[in-house]
Design an enzyme around this catalytic site. Structure first.
Site, PDB file in Angstrom:
ATOM      1  N   LEU A 161      -3.824   4.333   7.053  1.00  0.00           N
ATOM      2  CA  LEU A 161      -4.934   5.203   7.494  1.00  0.00           C
ATOM      3  C   LEU A 161      -6.264   4.741   6.921  1.00  0.00           C
ATOM      4  O   LEU A 161      -7.329   5.024   7.482  1.00  0.00           O
ATOM      5  CB  LEU A 161      -4.692   6.641   7.027  1.00  0.00           C
ATOM      6  CG  LEU A 161      -3.451   7.357   7.543  1.00  0.00           C
ATOM      7  CD1 LEU A 161      -3.320   8.730   6.881  1.00  0.00           C
ATOM      8  CD2 LEU A 161      -3.541   7.528   9.054  1.00  0.00           C
ATOM      9  N   GLY A 162      -6.204   4.062   5.781  1.00  0.00           N
ATOM     10  CA  GLY A 162      -7.453   3.660   5.137  1.00  0.00           C
ATOM     11  C   GLY A 162      -7.168   2.665   4.033  1.00  0.00           C
ATOM     12  O   GLY A 162      -6.029   2.496   3.596  1.00  0.00           O
ATOM     13  N   GLY A 192      -8.971   1.081   0.336  1.00  0.00           N
ATOM     14  CA  GLY A 192     -10.049   1.027  -0.644  1.00  0.00           C
ATOM     15  C   GLY A 192      -9.955  -0.280  -1.411  1.00  0.00           C
ATOM     16  O   GLY A 192      -9.176  -1.170  -1.047  1.00  0.00           O
ATOM     17  N   TYR A 198      -8.695  -0.910  -4.257  1.00  0.00           N
ATOM     18  CA  TYR A 198      -7.479  -1.151  -5.039  1.00  0.00           C
ATOM     19  C   TYR A 198      -6.207  -0.589  -4.434  1.00  0.00           C
ATOM     20  O   TYR A 198      -5.167  -0.581  -5.053  1.00  0.00           O
ATOM     21  CB  TYR A 198      -7.653  -0.587  -6.448  1.00  0.00           C
ATOM     22  CG  TYR A 198      -8.696  -1.353  -7.184  1.00  0.00           C
ATOM     23  CD1 TYR A 198      -8.392  -2.580  -7.766  1.00  0.00           C
ATOM     24  CD2 TYR A 198      -9.994  -0.888  -7.242  1.00  0.00           C
ATOM     25  CE1 TYR A 198      -9.356  -3.317  -8.404  1.00  0.00           C
ATOM     26  CE2 TYR A 198     -10.967  -1.618  -7.885  1.00  0.00           C
ATOM     27  CZ  TYR A 198     -10.645  -2.837  -8.460  1.00  0.00           C
ATOM     28  OH  TYR A 198     -11.600  -3.566  -9.087  1.00  0.00           O
ATOM     29  N   GLY A 199      -6.287  -0.086  -3.236  1.00  0.00           N
ATOM     30  CA  GLY A 199      -5.062   0.445  -2.651  1.00  0.00           C
ATOM     31  C   GLY A 199      -5.314   0.996  -1.271  1.00  0.00           C
ATOM     32  O   GLY A 199      -6.454   1.082  -0.817  1.00  0.00           O
ATOM     33  N   LYS A 200      -4.218   1.350  -0.632  1.00  0.00           N
ATOM     34  CA  LYS A 200      -4.321   1.846   0.741  1.00  0.00           C
ATOM     35  C   LYS A 200      -3.905   3.306   0.799  1.00  0.00           C
ATOM     36  O   LYS A 200      -3.244   3.821  -0.107  1.00  0.00           O
ATOM     37  CB  LYS A 200      -3.369   1.040   1.627  1.00  0.00           C
ATOM     38  CG  LYS A 200      -3.789  -0.409   1.811  1.00  0.00           C
ATOM     39  CD  LYS A 200      -2.946  -1.052   2.909  1.00  0.00           C
ATOM     40  CE  LYS A 200      -3.363  -2.485   3.161  1.00  0.00           C
ATOM     41  NZ  LYS A 200      -2.370  -3.458   2.797  1.00  0.00           N
ATOM     42  N   VAL A 201      -4.276   3.946   1.907  1.00  0.00           N
ATOM     43  CA  VAL A 201      -3.753   5.275   2.212  1.00  0.00           C
ATOM     44  C   VAL A 201      -2.848   5.107   3.424  1.00  0.00           C
ATOM     45  O   VAL A 201      -3.252   4.521   4.433  1.00  0.00           O
ATOM     46  CB  VAL A 201      -4.890   6.280   2.523  1.00  0.00           C
ATOM     47  CG1 VAL A 201      -4.308   7.637   2.895  1.00  0.00           C
ATOM     48  CG2 VAL A 201      -5.841   6.423   1.339  1.00  0.00           C
ATOM     49  N   LYS A 236      -1.559   8.142  -0.884  1.00  0.00           N
ATOM     50  CA  LYS A 236      -2.579   7.263  -1.456  1.00  0.00           C
ATOM     51  C   LYS A 236      -1.927   6.444  -2.568  1.00  0.00           C
ATOM     52  O   LYS A 236      -1.297   7.010  -3.460  1.00  0.00           O
ATOM     53  CB  LYS A 236      -3.693   8.159  -2.019  1.00  0.00           C
ATOM     54  CG  LYS A 236      -4.893   7.419  -2.488  1.00  0.00           C
ATOM     55  CD  LYS A 236      -5.989   8.388  -2.887  1.00  0.00           C
ATOM     56  CE  LYS A 236      -7.075   7.644  -3.610  1.00  0.00           C
ATOM     57  NZ  LYS A 236      -8.130   8.522  -4.080  1.00  0.00           N
ATOM     58  N   ASP A 274     -18.624  12.835  -5.199  1.00  0.00           N
ATOM     59  CA  ASP A 274     -18.502  11.740  -4.234  1.00  0.00           C
ATOM     60  C   ASP A 274     -18.588  12.256  -2.806  1.00  0.00           C
ATOM     61  O   ASP A 274     -17.856  11.786  -1.936  1.00  0.00           O
ATOM     62  CB  ASP A 274     -17.165  11.018  -4.475  1.00  0.00           C
ATOM     63  CG  ASP A 274     -17.188   9.588  -3.944  1.00  0.00           C
ATOM     64  OD1 ASP A 274     -18.293   9.057  -3.693  1.00  0.00           O
ATOM     65  OD2 ASP A 274     -16.105   9.004  -3.768  1.00  0.00           O
TER      66      ASP A 274
END
Ligand code: ADE
Length: 402
Positions: free
Chosen positions: A63-64, A66, A68-71, A86, A193
């Site tokens: 889905l996404g 970043g 350092y990692g994915k969702v 996440k 954020d």
């Protein structure tokens, strides 16, 4: 609770519930290569929802992503329910030596888990159901919000002024953001954020805040992130960027930036580098596009005041905030009584079947899903090497909200 036996394996869900969408989206449904087909076909025995290991969540799509990692979109193999998972790589000596930002992300993921589990139910804030870990990674298993990012809908919105929302629609979304922020502030949490990418739409089109990786509990003295900024500064308050002391007011500044962005297609201070943006946030006056209404400009001047002593103290002036003319068409009573059926969201996301994640960018959903849970995942049950990270919500919470 009496154990209800359910025959809701993934296979059953795909073959019965989604039969029509399966036909029309055959190519979209990617069965993970590391997921044993025999598991799919096997009738999963009923297991209470508070009894899950990582391998019970089957990765469906990305889905996404970043730094350092994915969702991932994942599916509970016992109930067929969908979640957003996440992931974050655990620190290794090798990564640690190369990349000190990674260490900050790890600290933030641990804090994120603590903060999310301390938040009481609120319709505008994402819920956490599980926090799990194996030898390699941390995993937060969150409520899946299928309408995608507000940002995605903002870029899809187009009228004569470009990718912008109408002022009444901006008032609708910003009122829901404000409800979420106020709830957090009452719990002693600063979100820090707020930006369009962190605002998702649920299936009815209501706004849900996600990504608490930058949030901070006031009084948390171990947090060093006010002096170490990672990520885009566009929506950050000047006092954060200057490394000064700050509090809840930073979120009301960010709300001003997001309102400006929804109305104009970009935040109030932009530039080619983080340094250029940061300098403008600290020093420049805001320029409003000609088409902003007087009400919008008045509200934004109050929220985007660089001087914290003069900025709109929304938490302590909640009535004054709600009755600002910018929000005159917002049904605050329905919001405050959580009577969402009385509200009409500007966009109702198209969701043929939530498993298709059709409101998420293809840039992510087309990524291969290998690299989900490590194939040789050795889930630590006890001892918990990152003490207190692992978490499971109660059966009643999971059953009520998922
Ligand atoms: N991206 C980040 N968090 C998410 C969530 N909870 N649901 C859907 N997509 C997400």
């Amino acid at each position: 609770m009496a154990a209800r036996r359910r025959k809701s394996s993934v296979y059953r869900r795909l073959s019965i519930k989604s039969i029509s969408s399966l036909h029309s989206h055959t190519l979209e449904l990617v069965i993970p290569s590391d997921f044993g087909r025999e598991d799919l076909e096997e009738e999963a025995a009923y297991k209470e929802p508070n009894n899950r290991v990582l391998k019970d969540f089957i990765p469906i799509k990305v889905l996404g992503q970043g730094a350092y990692g994915k969702v991932y979109l994942v599916q509970d193999k016992y109930t067929g329910k969908l979640f957003a998972q996440k992931q974050l790589q655990k620190p290794t000596i090798e990564i640690h030596q190369k990349d000190e930002n990674h260490t900050k992300y790890v600290k933030r993921t641990i804090l994120e888990r603590q903060i999310l589990t301390n938040i009481t139910h609120h319709p505008n804030i994402v819920k956490i159901f599980y926090a799990l870990q194996d030898d390699d990674k941390f995993y937060l298993i969150l409520e899946y919000i299928p309408g995608g990012e507000l940002f995605h809908h903002l870029t899809a919105a187009s009228n004569t002024l470009g990718n912008v929302f109408k002022e009444d629609d901006v008032a609708f979304y910003s009122a829901q953001m404000a409800m979420g922020l106020r709830h957090l502030h009452k719990l002693g949490i600063v979100y820090r954020d707020l930006k369009p990418e962190n605002c998702l739409l649920n299936s009815a089109g209501h706004l849900v805040l996600t990504d608490f990786g930058l949030s901070k509990s006031i009084g948390n003295s171990h947090d060093d992130s006010c002096t170490s900024i990672i990520g885009t500064p566009e929506y950050m308050a000047p006092e954060i960027l200057k490394g000064e002391e700050y509090d809840y007011l930073v979120d009301w500044w960010s709300l001003g930036c997001v309102i400006f962005d929804m109305m104009s297609g970009k935040p109030p201070f932009t530039g080619n580098s983080h340094k250029a943006i940061q300098d403008k946030i600290i020093k420049n006056k805001i320029n409003f596009p000609f088409y902003f209404s007087l009400d919008a400009k008045d509200l934004l001047n109050k929220l985007l005041n660089k001087n914290i002593n003069k900025r709109f103290q929304v938490d302590s002036n909640w009535e004054r905030f709600k009755t600002h003319r910018f929000f005159r068409k917002v049904n605050w009573n329905a919001l405050e009584s959580q009577n969402y059926s009385l509200l009409t969201p500007p966009i109702v996301p198209v969701i043929t079947d939530p498993i298709l994640a059709e409101n998420f960018s293809e840039e992510f959903t087309s990524l291969p899903i290998d690299g989900g849970v490590s194939i040789n995942s050795n889930q630590n049950t006890s001892p918990d090497p990152f003490k207190g990270f692992s978490y499971t919500a109660s059966n009643s919470y999971i059953e009520k909200f998922c």
